[in-house]
Design a protein around this motif. Structure first.
Motif, PDB file in Angstrom:
ATOM      1  N   GLY A   8       0.807  -1.210   0.000  1.00 32.36           N
ATOM      2  CA  GLY A   8       0.000   0.000   0.000  1.00 32.36           C
ATOM      3  C   GLY A   8       0.840   1.259   0.000  1.00 32.36           C
ATOM      4  O   GLY A   8       2.045   1.223  -0.225  1.00 32.36           O
ATOM      5  N   ASP A   9       0.134   2.369   0.258  1.00 34.86           N
ATOM      6  CA  ASP A   9       0.743   3.707   0.286  1.00 34.86           C
ATOM      7  C   ASP A   9       0.750   4.168   1.742  1.00 34.86           C
ATOM      8  O   ASP A   9      -0.314   4.363   2.343  1.00 34.86           O
ATOM      9  CB  ASP A   9      -0.105   4.628  -0.589  1.00 34.86           C
ATOM     10  N   ILE A  10       1.923   4.359   2.301  1.00 40.11           N
ATOM     11  CA  ILE A  10       2.037   4.648   3.734  1.00 40.11           C
ATOM     12  C   ILE A  10       1.384   5.982   4.118  1.00 40.11           C
ATOM     13  O   ILE A  10       0.982   6.160   5.273  1.00 40.11           O
ATOM     14  CB  ILE A  10       3.519   4.584   4.176  1.00 40.11           C
ATOM     15  N   ALA A  22      14.021   9.057   5.103  1.00 45.53           N
ATOM     16  CA  ALA A  22      14.464  10.420   4.781  1.00 45.53           C
ATOM     17  C   ALA A  22      15.928  10.432   4.348  1.00 45.53           C
ATOM     18  O   ALA A  22      16.546   9.385   4.143  1.00 45.53           O
ATOM     19  CB  ALA A  22      14.270  11.288   6.026  1.00 45.53           C
ATOM     20  N   ASN A  23      16.472  11.640   4.207  1.00 45.46           N
ATOM     21  CA  ASN A  23      17.930  11.794   4.055  1.00 45.46           C
ATOM     22  C   ASN A  23      18.413  12.650   5.222  1.00 45.46           C
ATOM     23  O   ASN A  23      17.604  13.134   6.023  1.00 45.46           O
ATOM     24  CB  ASN A  23      18.290  12.414   2.697  1.00 45.46           C
ATOM     25  N   THR A  24      19.713  12.821   5.346  1.00 44.22           N
ATOM     26  CA  THR A  24      20.263  13.453   6.552  1.00 44.22           C
ATOM     27  C   THR A  24      19.902  14.934   6.679  1.00 44.22           C
ATOM     28  O   THR A  24      20.001  15.486   7.769  1.00 44.22           O
ATOM     29  CB  THR A  24      21.798  13.304   6.626  1.00 44.22           C
ATOM     30  N   GLY A  29      12.635  15.052  -0.283  1.00 47.63           N
ATOM     31  CA  GLY A  29      13.315  14.419  -1.415  1.00 47.63           C
ATOM     32  C   GLY A  29      12.294  13.715  -2.271  1.00 47.63           C
ATOM     33  O   GLY A  29      11.136  14.122  -2.315  1.00 47.63           O
ATOM     34  N   GLY A  30      12.717  12.638  -2.930  1.00 51.36           N
ATOM     35  CA  GLY A  30      11.796  11.871  -3.774  1.00 51.36           C
ATOM     36  C   GLY A  30      11.229  10.692  -3.009  1.00 51.36           C
ATOM     37  O   GLY A  30      11.223  10.685  -1.778  1.00 51.36           O
ATOM     38  N   GLY A  31      10.756   9.693  -3.748  1.00 53.42           N
ATOM     39  CA  GLY A  31      10.277   8.443  -3.150  1.00 53.42           C
ATOM     40  C   GLY A  31       9.243   8.663  -2.065  1.00 53.42           C
ATOM     41  O   GLY A  31       8.381   9.548  -2.149  1.00 53.42           O
ATOM     42  N   VAL A  32       9.338   7.862  -1.019  1.00 53.27           N
ATOM     43  CA  VAL A  32       8.355   7.923   0.065  1.00 53.27           C
ATOM     44  C   VAL A  32       8.467   9.261   0.809  1.00 53.27           C
ATOM     45  O   VAL A  32       7.458   9.800   1.294  1.00 53.27           O
ATOM     46  CB  VAL A  32       8.485   6.697   0.982  1.00 53.27           C
ATOM     47  N   ASP A  33       9.656   9.811   0.885  1.00 51.73           N
ATOM     48  CA  ASP A  33       9.883  11.110   1.526  1.00 51.73           C
ATOM     49  C   ASP A  33       9.058  12.200   0.823  1.00 51.73           C
ATOM     50  O   ASP A  33       8.322  12.974   1.467  1.00 51.73           O
ATOM     51  CB  ASP A  33      11.388  11.419   1.447  1.00 51.73           C
ATOM     52  N   GLY A  34       9.140  12.248  -0.488  1.00 54.07           N
ATOM     53  CA  GLY A  34       8.373  13.227  -1.259  1.00 54.07           C
ATOM     54  C   GLY A  34       6.877  13.032  -1.062  1.00 54.07           C
ATOM     55  O   GLY A  34       6.129  14.006  -0.877  1.00 54.07           O
ATOM     56  N   THR A 117      15.753   0.734   0.485  1.00 52.39           N
ATOM     57  CA  THR A 117      15.737  -0.196  -0.658  1.00 52.39           C
ATOM     58  C   THR A 117      15.281   0.449  -1.963  1.00 52.39           C
ATOM     59  O   THR A 117      15.133  -0.240  -2.972  1.00 52.39           O
ATOM     60  CB  THR A 117      14.873  -1.443  -0.371  1.00 52.39           C
ATOM     61  N   GLY A 118      15.067   1.771  -1.952  1.00 58.50           N
ATOM     62  CA  GLY A 118      14.727   2.484  -3.181  1.00 58.50           C
ATOM     63  C   GLY A 118      15.979   3.142  -3.742  1.00 58.50           C
ATOM     64  O   GLY A 118      16.932   2.453  -4.132  1.00 58.50           O
ATOM     65  N   VAL A 119      15.994   4.445  -3.718  1.00 56.35           N
ATOM     66  CA  VAL A 119      17.118   5.239  -4.241  1.00 56.35           C
ATOM     67  C   VAL A 119      18.445   4.856  -3.571  1.00 56.35           C
ATOM     68  O   VAL A 119      19.506   4.951  -4.197  1.00 56.35           O
ATOM     69  CB  VAL A 119      16.824   6.742  -4.000  1.00 56.35           C
TER      70      VAL A 119
HETATM   71  N1  AR6 Z   1       4.353   4.277   0.615  1.00 59.39           N
HETATM   72  C1  AR6 Z   1       5.145   3.240   0.940  1.00 59.39           C
HETATM   73  N2  AR6 Z   1       6.330   2.998   0.339  1.00 59.39           N
HETATM   74  C2  AR6 Z   1       6.715   3.848  -0.637  1.00 59.39           C
HETATM   75  C3  AR6 Z   1       5.950   4.968  -1.038  1.00 59.39           C
HETATM   76  C4  AR6 Z   1       4.710   5.171  -0.369  1.00 59.39           C
HETATM   77  N3  AR6 Z   1       3.905   6.200  -0.665  1.00 59.39           N
HETATM   78  N4  AR6 Z   1       6.634   5.604  -2.038  1.00 59.39           N
HETATM   79  C5  AR6 Z   1       7.762   4.902  -2.265  1.00 59.39           C
HETATM   80  N5  AR6 Z   1       7.811   3.845  -1.423  1.00 59.39           N
HETATM   81  P1  AR6 Z   1      12.927   5.461  -1.251  1.00 59.39           P
HETATM   82  P2  AR6 Z   1      15.436   5.172   0.320  1.00 59.39           P
HETATM   83  C6  AR6 Z   1       8.836   2.797  -1.296  1.00 59.39           C
HETATM   84  O1  AR6 Z   1      13.717   5.672  -2.494  1.00 59.39           O
HETATM   85  O2  AR6 Z   1      15.909   4.072  -0.552  1.00 59.39           O
HETATM   86  C7  AR6 Z   1      14.452  10.121  -0.926  1.00 59.39           C
HETATM   87  O3  AR6 Z   1      14.719  11.017  -1.956  1.00 59.39           O
HETATM   88  C8  AR6 Z   1       9.789   2.547  -2.441  1.00 59.39           C
HETATM   89  O4  AR6 Z   1       9.154   1.812  -3.491  1.00 59.39           O
HETATM   90  O5  AR6 Z   1      11.766   6.330  -0.980  1.00 59.39           O
HETATM   91  O6  AR6 Z   1      15.562   5.027   1.799  1.00 59.39           O
HETATM   92  C9  AR6 Z   1      14.981  10.624   0.418  1.00 59.39           C
HETATM   93  O7  AR6 Z   1      14.896  12.016   0.545  1.00 59.39           O
HETATM   94  C10 AR6 Z   1      10.867   1.739  -1.736  1.00 59.39           C
HETATM   95  O8  AR6 Z   1      10.444   0.375  -1.618  1.00 59.39           O
HETATM   96  O9  AR6 Z   1      13.885   5.582   0.086  1.00 59.39           O
HETATM   97  C11 AR6 Z   1      16.398  10.139   0.417  1.00 59.39           C
HETATM   98  O10 AR6 Z   1      17.250  11.039  -0.274  1.00 59.39           O
HETATM   99  C12 AR6 Z   1      10.901   2.346  -0.340  1.00 59.39           C
HETATM  100  O11 AR6 Z   1       9.709   3.129  -0.226  1.00 59.39           O
HETATM  101  C13 AR6 Z   1      16.323   8.834  -0.345  1.00 59.39           C
HETATM  102  O12 AR6 Z   1      15.166   8.927  -1.187  1.00 59.39           O
HETATM  103  C14 AR6 Z   1      12.096   3.243  -0.071  1.00 59.39           C
HETATM  104  O13 AR6 Z   1      12.458   3.939  -1.245  1.00 59.39           O
HETATM  105  C15 AR6 Z   1      16.117   7.655   0.579  1.00 59.39           C
HETATM  106  O14 AR6 Z   1      16.210   6.467  -0.146  1.00 59.39           O
END
Ligand code: AR6
Length: 168
Positions: A8-10, A22-24, A29-34, A117-119
């Motif tokens: 799901g979507d957290i 997050a990042n430090t 940022g992107g991904g879940v943080d964004g 496990t993303g970026v």
């Molecule tokens: N709900 C749950 N999981 C999600 C969601 C969501 N809405 N969106 C993405 N994911 P990542 P990291 C998953 O890259 O590797 C950011 O830019 C995604 O598919 O978000 O820890 C930060 O600012 C993956 O399985 O985080 C940092 O710079 C997981 O969340 C950097 O990315 C983590 O992927 C952190 O990288």
């Protein structure tokens, strides 16, 4: 079992605390943080600015603002560098620090994304084992935290956490 794996979507989880990968800088940022910053609204960034960052493997807490979750616990996971930079221990520390903060804030329900496990390219199977091990160990001694959900964004991630839980 008080550890659940879901897809799901957290940002939609109405729990006491969701965790942000997050990042430090803690400035988004992107991904879940964004996704978390977009859903929480601009007040989240304002509160994050006042925190002056966070070290990898540690965690800081903010309010959830427009999110259905009461709190957001921000943790910068390790960037995978081949496994020689204490990435495994730092990832374990992320889970422990987040759960400790949740416990201090008397949270009963916590949801995690798959940190790093993303970026940050931490190998998924290894990350899932670490996460499940740390969460299960914490739940054995926790006073307040009663239910932890791993919220996996895609099927591959969910399968890895399902396998890690089955092997635990
Ligand atoms: N709900 C749950 N999981 C999600 C969601 C969501 N809405 N969106 C993405 N994911 P990542 P990291 C998953 O890259 O590797 C950011 O830019 C995604 O598919 O978000 O820890 C930060 O600012 C993956 O399985 O985080 C940092 O710079 C997981 O969340 C950097 O990315 C983590 O992927 C952190 O990288």
């Amino acid at each position: 079992m008080n550890l659940q794996i879901e897809q799901g979507d957290i940002t939609t989880y109405a729990v006491d605390a969701i965790v942000n990968a997050a990042n430090t800088t803690l400035l988004g940022g992107g991904g879940v943080d964004g996704a978390i910053h977009r859903a929480a609204g601009p007040q989240l960034l304002t509160e994050c600015r006042a925190l002056h960052g966070c070290r990898t493997g540690q965690a800081k807490l903010t309010k959830g603002y427009r999110l259905p979750a009461k709190y957001v616990i921000h943790t910068p996971g390790p960037i995978w560098q081949g496994g020689t930079a204490e990435e495994e221990e730092l990832l374990a520390s992320c889970y422990r620090c987040c759960l400790q903060l949740a416990e201090e804030k008397k949270c009963r329900t916590v949801a995690f994304p798959s940190i790093s496990t993303g970026v940050y390219h931490f190998p998924l199977e290894c990350a899932a084992k670490i996460a499940v091990r740390e969460i299960a160990a914490f739940l054995q001694t926790a006073a307040c935290v009663q239910k932890v959900t791993m919220v996996c964004f895609d099927g591959r991630t969910k399968a890895a956490y399902d396998n890690a839980l089955a092997e635990q």
